[in-house]
Write a protein that holds these residues in place. Structure first.
Motif, mmCIF file in Angstrom:
data_model
loop_
_atom_site.group_PDB
_atom_site.id
_atom_site.type_symbol
_atom_site.label_atom_id
_atom_site.label_comp_id
_atom_site.label_asym_id
_atom_site.label_seq_id
_atom_site.Cartn_x
_atom_site.Cartn_y
_atom_site.Cartn_z
ATOM 1 N N ASN A 126 0.827 -1.210 0.000
ATOM 2 C CA ASN A 126 0.000 0.000 0.000
ATOM 3 C C ASN A 126 0.861 1.258 0.000
ATOM 4 N N PHE A 127 2.141 1.122 -0.272
ATOM 5 C CA PHE A 127 3.080 2.241 -0.230
ATOM 6 C C PHE A 127 2.597 3.397 -1.106
ATOM 7 N N ARG A 128 2.404 4.549 -0.470
ATOM 8 C CA ARG A 128 1.977 5.745 -1.200
ATOM 9 C C ARG A 128 2.161 6.975 -0.321
ATOM 10 N N HIS A 129 2.090 8.146 -0.947
ATOM 11 C CA HIS A 129 2.243 9.408 -0.220
ATOM 12 C C HIS A 129 1.573 10.520 -1.020
ATOM 13 N N GLN A 130 1.229 11.589 -0.338
ATOM 14 C CA GLN A 130 0.530 12.682 -1.019
ATOM 15 C C GLN A 130 0.593 13.956 -0.187
ATOM 16 N N LEU A 192 1.110 13.382 3.790
ATOM 17 C CA LEU A 192 0.657 12.099 4.312
ATOM 18 C C LEU A 192 1.406 10.974 3.617
ATOM 19 N N GLU A 193 1.777 9.971 4.373
ATOM 20 C CA GLU A 193 2.362 8.781 3.790
ATOM 21 C C GLU A 193 1.990 7.567 4.625
ATOM 22 N N THR A 194 2.066 6.419 4.002
ATOM 23 C CA THR A 194 1.773 5.182 4.712
ATOM 24 C C THR A 194 2.901 4.874 5.686
#
Length: 287
Positions: A126-130, A192-194
């Motif tokens: 689910n690795f992601r960031h925004q 935000l990041e996982t």
């Protein structure tokens, strides 16, 4: 024939695990069931070897960091057998639009001079960031990231890492809303990041389990000559012929297995179970 002086067994031995993120919950049952190895967790601050949130850089490569963790656990506890894992997240080498998780699990047996590494690469992450500028966008990100089962991290800026502005391990919606609102009010944005630490990321924990199983596979593969553990692939040679034209391709034709103790090697044709390559992988049939 060169034989190791005595049989190496892991049954009943104790290995210390360099982890502060509960990796033993997935690793210990596999190692105990498959080879009889019992895990104890070393009281070691593994964040000193790097953090996913980048306050502390990882020293060297992924493998070097894992090795440093295991050796530190040996130095700290006095045990001769230690394990550690290290994960990385990046675009997939063949499918760059997909993120992938590469996990290494290293075992160092100082008594027998043995180092083995289990490895797996998975697109199940689910690795992601925004970067967000409003609460609704933050909540949409959380939903896509598998929140609340998977933890989140909120900080003010992805580039200027300030530990006092980083909040990790967020699993409650009310807490997430409060922290995002506070960050937006203070900085006008929120990054935000996982949370990729194992205890906050059940998907990653499963991949660590897969890497542990790969380690077990190597522990069980003994050298045909000296019976030393870890008889595994040391080289892959291309040349698998195309199914249509017979021309050699880059796909593996044979693998060379080797022993790190006595140096014995053995080659195996068609190690992937394929005697011909898909024409889509042929430079002549699919230029």
């Amino acid at each position: 024939m060169i034989e190791f002086p005595y049989p190496i067994s892991f049954d009943g031995r104790v290995g210390v695990l360099a982890s502060m993120h509960q990796k033993e919950t997935v690793m210990a049952p596999i190692l105990l069931t498959e080879v009889g190895l019992q895990l104890q967790v070393a009281s070691l601050n593994t964040d000193q070897f790097g953090t996913f949130t980048r306050e502390i850089d990882r020293p060297g490569t992924q493998l070097e960091a894992a090795r440093l963790k295991a050796k530190a656990a040996i130095d700290l506890t006095g045990h001769s057998l230690a394990l550690a894992s290290e994960g990385t997240f990046s675009p997939h080498p063949l499918l760059p639009y997909l993120a992938c998780n590469r996990e290494l699990v290293i075992l160092i047996d100082a008594e027998h001079g043995l180092e083995l590494v289990g490895e797996t690469v998975s697109t199940q992450t689910n690795f992601r960031h925004q970067l967000v500028f409003d609460l609704n966008t933050a909540l949409e990100f959380a939903q896509k990231a598998g929140f609340p089962d998977h933890g989140l991290v909120v900080m003010s800026d992805a580039d200027r890492i300030q530990s006092e502005t980083i909040v990790k391990g967020i699993h409650q919606e009310a807490e997430l809303i409060e922290i995002v609102k506070r960050t937006l009010e203070q900085f006008g944005q929120a990054w935000l990041e996982t949370d990729m630490r194992a205890m906050h990321n059940p998907t990653r924990m499963q991949v660590i389990g897969d890497a542990t199983r790969d380690l077990v596979r190597k522990l069980k593969q003994r050298c045909p000559q000296c019976r030393y553990p870890g008889f595994d692939v040391v080289e892959r040679q291309g040349g698998l012929p195309c199914e249509w034209c017979g021309s050699p391709t880059d796909l593996t034709l044979q693998a060379i297995y080797g022993c790190q103790y006595c140096g014995f090697q053995r080659s195996l044709l068609y190690p992937d179970g394929k005697t011909a390559a898909d024409p889509a992988q042929c430079a002549l049939c699919n230029p």
